[in-house]
Design an enzyme around this catalytic site. Sequence first.
Site, PDB file in Angstrom:
ATOM      1  N   MET A  35      10.782  11.984  68.518  1.00  0.00           N
ATOM      2  CA  MET A  35      12.213  11.850  68.251  1.00  0.00           C
ATOM      3  C   MET A  35      12.484  10.547  67.487  1.00  0.00           C
ATOM      4  O   MET A  35      13.626  10.092  67.406  1.00  0.00           O
ATOM      5  CB  MET A  35      13.005  11.898  69.554  1.00  0.00           C
ATOM      6  CG  MET A  35      12.808  13.242  70.276  1.00  0.00           C
ATOM      7  SD  MET A  35      14.190  13.733  71.301  1.00  0.00           S
ATOM      8  CE  MET A  35      14.183  12.425  72.508  1.00  0.00           C
ATOM      9  N   GLY A  36      11.434   9.940  66.971  1.00  0.00           N
ATOM     10  CA  GLY A  36      11.605   8.764  66.114  1.00  0.00           C
ATOM     11  C   GLY A  36      11.816   7.474  66.887  1.00  0.00           C
ATOM     12  O   GLY A  36      11.555   7.397  68.084  1.00  0.00           O
ATOM     13  N   HIS A  96       7.530   3.110  68.403  1.00  0.00           N
ATOM     14  CA  HIS A  96       6.927   1.937  69.025  1.00  0.00           C
ATOM     15  C   HIS A  96       5.422   2.221  69.096  1.00  0.00           C
ATOM     16  O   HIS A  96       4.972   3.283  68.641  1.00  0.00           O
ATOM     17  CB  HIS A  96       7.540   1.677  70.409  1.00  0.00           C
ATOM     18  CG  HIS A  96       7.588   2.904  71.281  1.00  0.00           C
ATOM     19  ND1 HIS A  96       6.460   3.525  71.762  1.00  0.00           N
ATOM     20  CD2 HIS A  96       8.631   3.655  71.737  1.00  0.00           C
ATOM     21  CE1 HIS A  96       6.782   4.572  72.485  1.00  0.00           C
ATOM     22  NE2 HIS A  96       8.110   4.694  72.483  1.00  0.00           N
ATOM     23  N   HIS A 146       4.145   5.763  70.179  1.00  0.00           N
ATOM     24  CA  HIS A 146       4.116   6.793  69.124  1.00  0.00           C
ATOM     25  C   HIS A 146       2.937   6.545  68.174  1.00  0.00           C
ATOM     26  O   HIS A 146       2.220   7.471  67.796  1.00  0.00           O
ATOM     27  CB  HIS A 146       5.397   6.737  68.283  1.00  0.00           C
ATOM     28  CG  HIS A 146       6.651   7.030  69.035  1.00  0.00           C
ATOM     29  ND1 HIS A 146       7.611   6.081  69.284  1.00  0.00           N
ATOM     30  CD2 HIS A 146       7.120   8.179  69.578  1.00  0.00           C
ATOM     31  CE1 HIS A 146       8.610   6.629  69.940  1.00  0.00           C
ATOM     32  NE2 HIS A 146       8.348   7.896  70.139  1.00  0.00           N
ATOM     33  N   LYS A 157       2.783   9.406  79.033  1.00  0.00           N
ATOM     34  CA  LYS A 157       4.025   8.772  79.495  1.00  0.00           C
ATOM     35  C   LYS A 157       5.000   9.854  79.973  1.00  0.00           C
ATOM     36  O   LYS A 157       5.668   9.717  80.992  1.00  0.00           O
ATOM     37  CB  LYS A 157       4.609   7.960  78.342  1.00  0.00           C
ATOM     38  CG  LYS A 157       6.081   7.744  78.356  1.00  0.00           C
ATOM     39  CD  LYS A 157       6.428   6.529  79.142  1.00  0.00           C
ATOM     40  CE  LYS A 157       7.895   6.166  79.097  1.00  0.00           C
ATOM     41  NZ  LYS A 157       8.771   7.019  78.385  1.00  0.00           N
ATOM     42  N   MET A 164       6.186   1.594  77.175  1.00  0.00           N
ATOM     43  CA  MET A 164       7.009   1.615  75.961  1.00  0.00           C
ATOM     44  C   MET A 164       7.829   2.891  75.912  1.00  0.00           C
ATOM     45  O   MET A 164       7.358   3.968  76.269  1.00  0.00           O
ATOM     46  CB  MET A 164       6.126   1.517  74.736  1.00  0.00           C
ATOM     47  CG  MET A 164       5.490   0.163  74.638  1.00  0.00           C
ATOM     48  SD  MET A 164       4.868  -0.118  72.987  1.00  0.00           S
ATOM     49  CE  MET A 164       4.107  -1.700  73.245  1.00  0.00           C
TER      50      MET A 164
END
Length: 282
Positions: free
Chosen positions: A30-31, A34, A37, A149, A184
């Site tokens: 979803m952009g 960090h 990703h 996560k 994160m």
Amino acid sequence: MRIVESIHEMRDITKRARIEGKIIGFVPTMGSFHEGHLSLMKRGIEEVDLLVISIFVNPTQFGQGEDYDRYPRNIDEDNKKASELGVDIIFYPNVEEIYPDNYHTFVTVEKINNKLCGASRPGFFKGVATVVTKLFNIVRPHKAYFGEKDYQQLVVIRRIEKDLNMDIKIVGMPIIRESDGLAMSSRNLYLTDKERISALSLSRSLNKAKKMVHSGERSAERIISEMRSIIESERFTEIDYIAVCDPEEFDDVDEIKKRTLIALAVMIGKARLIDNCIVEVK
Ligand code: AMP
């Protein structure tokens, strides 16, 4: 790196790549990138010939009153980070491209969809399962990368892949944390400095749980109670759930006897944060 907005063009690129015998990897996001990703993208780049990532804040996985409108969107920064890593394609569709008028079809993974996060976010996993199925059908990857996560999400996606015979290798990747232990998350941006200090109690409580199991504790009740007191001793925290459960079906366990998931969700100010760990008992 190319940015592709239309389904038609996206399909075309991966269709050609398949004909050329290339292995296609995919990282849906979803952009607001960090290191969590980026760790998935790095792994993909190492393993495949063409790495596609998607950036789509999926409206169907947000409930009423949740943070869809204010979810962080940083497309320029994201483009820069992805291109520096060596991502080949960013698929960046708009909402109408994915859910045109008259959209009716949804994917539901029964039974595990209403446990843990699904209990407090009804419809969340239906939204996730639907968008990931659509993205898989558009990109048609050989391999797709997801973070532990979001452990329950990873299990839901493994189920869809298996139950719907998708023939995609689902790769689960470890949780990336800040140096002080905070997992994160794009939602960490919602935290004030003081709330962020309270948020450290999540990983602290999981570490305590791991230590307890390591020293022989097997009672879920005692572990949960200890975790609860660590988190509740901090300001701003409101526990949604702490679960000690089976890592596939998410049924609570009373005693830890084998591989077990310890997972939690806590509201801190405006941020709903999740974290988890797996404990193994021989
Ligand atoms: P999101 O953009 O939050 O939907 O996340 C996209 C992907 O990144 C999902 O597979 C997440 O599980 C993964 N991810 C998010 N945060 C982390 C993290 N801290 N460590 C590893 N993977 C993560």
